[in-house]
Design an enzyme around this catalytic site. Structure first.
Site, PDB file in Angstrom:
ATOM      1  N   ALA A  23       3.981   1.627  -0.943  1.00  0.00           N
ATOM      2  CA  ALA A  23       4.707   1.777  -2.210  1.00  0.00           C
ATOM      3  C   ALA A  23       3.792   2.342  -3.287  1.00  0.00           C
ATOM      4  O   ALA A  23       4.169   3.244  -4.047  1.00  0.00           O
ATOM      5  CB  ALA A  23       5.288   0.440  -2.652  1.00  0.00           C
TER       6      ALA A  23
ATOM      7  N   TYR B 229       0.844  -1.206   0.000  1.00  0.00           N
ATOM      8  CA  TYR B 229       0.000   0.000   0.000  1.00  0.00           C
ATOM      9  C   TYR B 229       0.873   1.248   0.000  1.00  0.00           C
ATOM     10  O   TYR B 229       0.669   2.159  -0.802  1.00  0.00           O
ATOM     11  CB  TYR B 229      -0.922  -0.017   1.225  1.00  0.00           C
ATOM     12  CG  TYR B 229      -1.949   1.108   1.245  1.00  0.00           C
ATOM     13  CD1 TYR B 229      -3.077   1.061   0.434  1.00  0.00           C
ATOM     14  CD2 TYR B 229      -1.792   2.211   2.087  1.00  0.00           C
ATOM     15  CE1 TYR B 229      -4.028   2.089   0.455  1.00  0.00           C
ATOM     16  CE2 TYR B 229      -2.733   3.238   2.114  1.00  0.00           C
ATOM     17  CZ  TYR B 229      -3.850   3.169   1.292  1.00  0.00           C
ATOM     18  OH  TYR B 229      -4.777   4.190   1.318  1.00  0.00           O
TER      19      TYR B 229
ATOM     20  N   LYS C   4       1.128   4.193  -2.930  1.00  0.00           N
ATOM     21  CA  LYS C   4       0.743   5.581  -2.665  1.00  0.00           C
ATOM     22  C   LYS C   4       1.944   6.528  -2.782  1.00  0.00           C
ATOM     23  O   LYS C   4       1.789   7.671  -3.206  1.00  0.00           O
ATOM     24  CB  LYS C   4       0.069   5.700  -1.292  1.00  0.00           C
ATOM     25  CG  LYS C   4      -1.265   4.940  -1.201  1.00  0.00           C
ATOM     26  CD  LYS C   4      -2.334   5.504  -2.129  1.00  0.00           C
ATOM     27  CE  LYS C   4      -3.691   4.843  -1.918  1.00  0.00           C
ATOM     28  NZ  LYS C   4      -4.758   5.395  -2.782  1.00  0.00           N
TER      29      LYS C   4
END
Ligand SMILES: NC(=O)c1ccc[n+]([C@@H]2O[C@H](COP(=O)([O-])OP(=O)(O)OC[C@H]3O[C@@H](n4cnc5c(N)ncnc54)[C@H](OP(=O)(O)O)[C@@H]3O)[C@@H](O)[C@H]2O)c1
Length: 287
Positions: A160, A158, A162
């Site tokens: 990475a 998640y 974002k």
């Protein structure tokens, strides 16, 4: 007040419209008289929302779309332009989450899926929307996360995805300024939606009630997150950091190791402790 809305009559695509922040964005835009294209995978939910939006003063067209599929995103834009004649705002909101340590993943399939949905999903829609947005001198609104500035232990996929989205948004803002397109990066903190119950573990199983149990009464509602998002989009702001965003990002820049510790001690650990109270299957034992 409704007369003054900058979104009245505007064509707006909302991805991830079937739930949470996306559904609220659609409702609020409908009240302001927008023409909405509603994208997500769950068709019945999109159809119900489209009816609701029409009753609220908007026009609405549900277009079932998996944003991870580039061809479906191209089709989404084709349908939008053929039905409404253009695009004024693209809200890239669709997303999913995973809570799993990298070493526990049986392979990288789900890690890649997070990137496909949260990052490439935005890229797919944005790429095919660019000609129409250039024509309208429109807006791109990317819903990232504070997790795109402050990494979350146990959620590397998640984080990475974002972080990548933050980089893409910042680069595109500068790149597209000459085309008259505003790029607004929105970073919510915890918002009470279905995201947490749909969080997947290392094997793709949903955390369901364990995910829900992380929320507290003090956390932001989807209605509030949508309001803040639309206010920022209306002003064509570069960045919207929802509380405790600004102090958190500044602290991370100045004191990165201290921020790692604070994130773990004051945000992640208490959330895991809350969830552990409901964990009769021992899913969180090794966290
Ligand atoms: N809730 C939070 O605490 C929080 C915090 C920071 C950032 N965010 C971000 O806010 C955004 C919205 O999340 P939410 O909290 O509103 O969660 P949510 O209620 O679970 O909504 C997620 C939406 O994304 C859609 N979606 C998921 N995978 C998709 C795919 N492959 N193709 C198309 N649509 C897809 C879902 O629809 P279908 O399943 O019908 O496809 C759903 O409409 C996400 O990008 C999330 O990362 C949320």
């Amino acid at each position: 007040m409704l007369q003054k809305s900058p979104f009245r009559g505007q064509v707006v695509i909302v991805t991830g419209a079937s739930s949470g922040i996306g559904r609220e964005l659609a409702r609020q835009l409908a009240r302001q008289g927008a023409k909405l294209v509603l994208a997500a995978r769950r068709v019945e939910r999109l159809q119900a929302l489209a009816e609701e939006c029409r009753a609220l003063d908007g026009e609405a067209l549900p277009v079932p779309t998996d944003v991870a599929d580039e061809a479906q995103c191209r089709e989404l834009l084709r349908v939008c332009i053929s039905e409404f004649g253009g695009v004024d705002m693209l809200i890239n909101n669709a997303g999913m989450s995973q809570f799993a340590k990298l070493a526990e993943m049986p392979d990288l399939t789900l890690f890649r899926r997070l990137m496909e949905v949260n990052f490439y999903g935005v890229l797919n829609c944005t790429y095919y929307a660019l000609p129409a947005l250039t024509a309208s001198r429109g807006r791109i609104v990317n819903i990232a996360s504070l997790g795109g500035y402050l990494a979350i232990p146990g959620a590397s996929s998640y984080s990475a995805s974002k972080f990548a989205l933050v980089g893409l948004s910042d680069a595109l803002r500068m790149e597209l300024a000459g085309n008259g397109i505003a790029v607004t990066l929105v970073c919510p903190y915890w918002v009470v939606t279905e995201l947490n119950e749909n969080i997947i573990d290392a094997h793709g199983r949903h955390y369901t009630e364990l995910g829900r149990s992380v929320y507290t009464k003090r956390m932001m509602s989807a209605e509030r997150a949508a309001e803040i998002t639309l206010r920022g989009a209306a002003k064509r702001k570069a960045r919207v950091l929802m509380p405790p965003g600004l102090p958190a990002v500044l602290t991370r820049t100045l004191f990165p190791r201290l921020t790692d510790w604070i994130t773990h001690q004051f945000f992640i650990r208490p959330a895991v402790e809350r969830a552990k109270k409901h964990d009769d299957k021992g899913l969180l034992d090794n966290l």
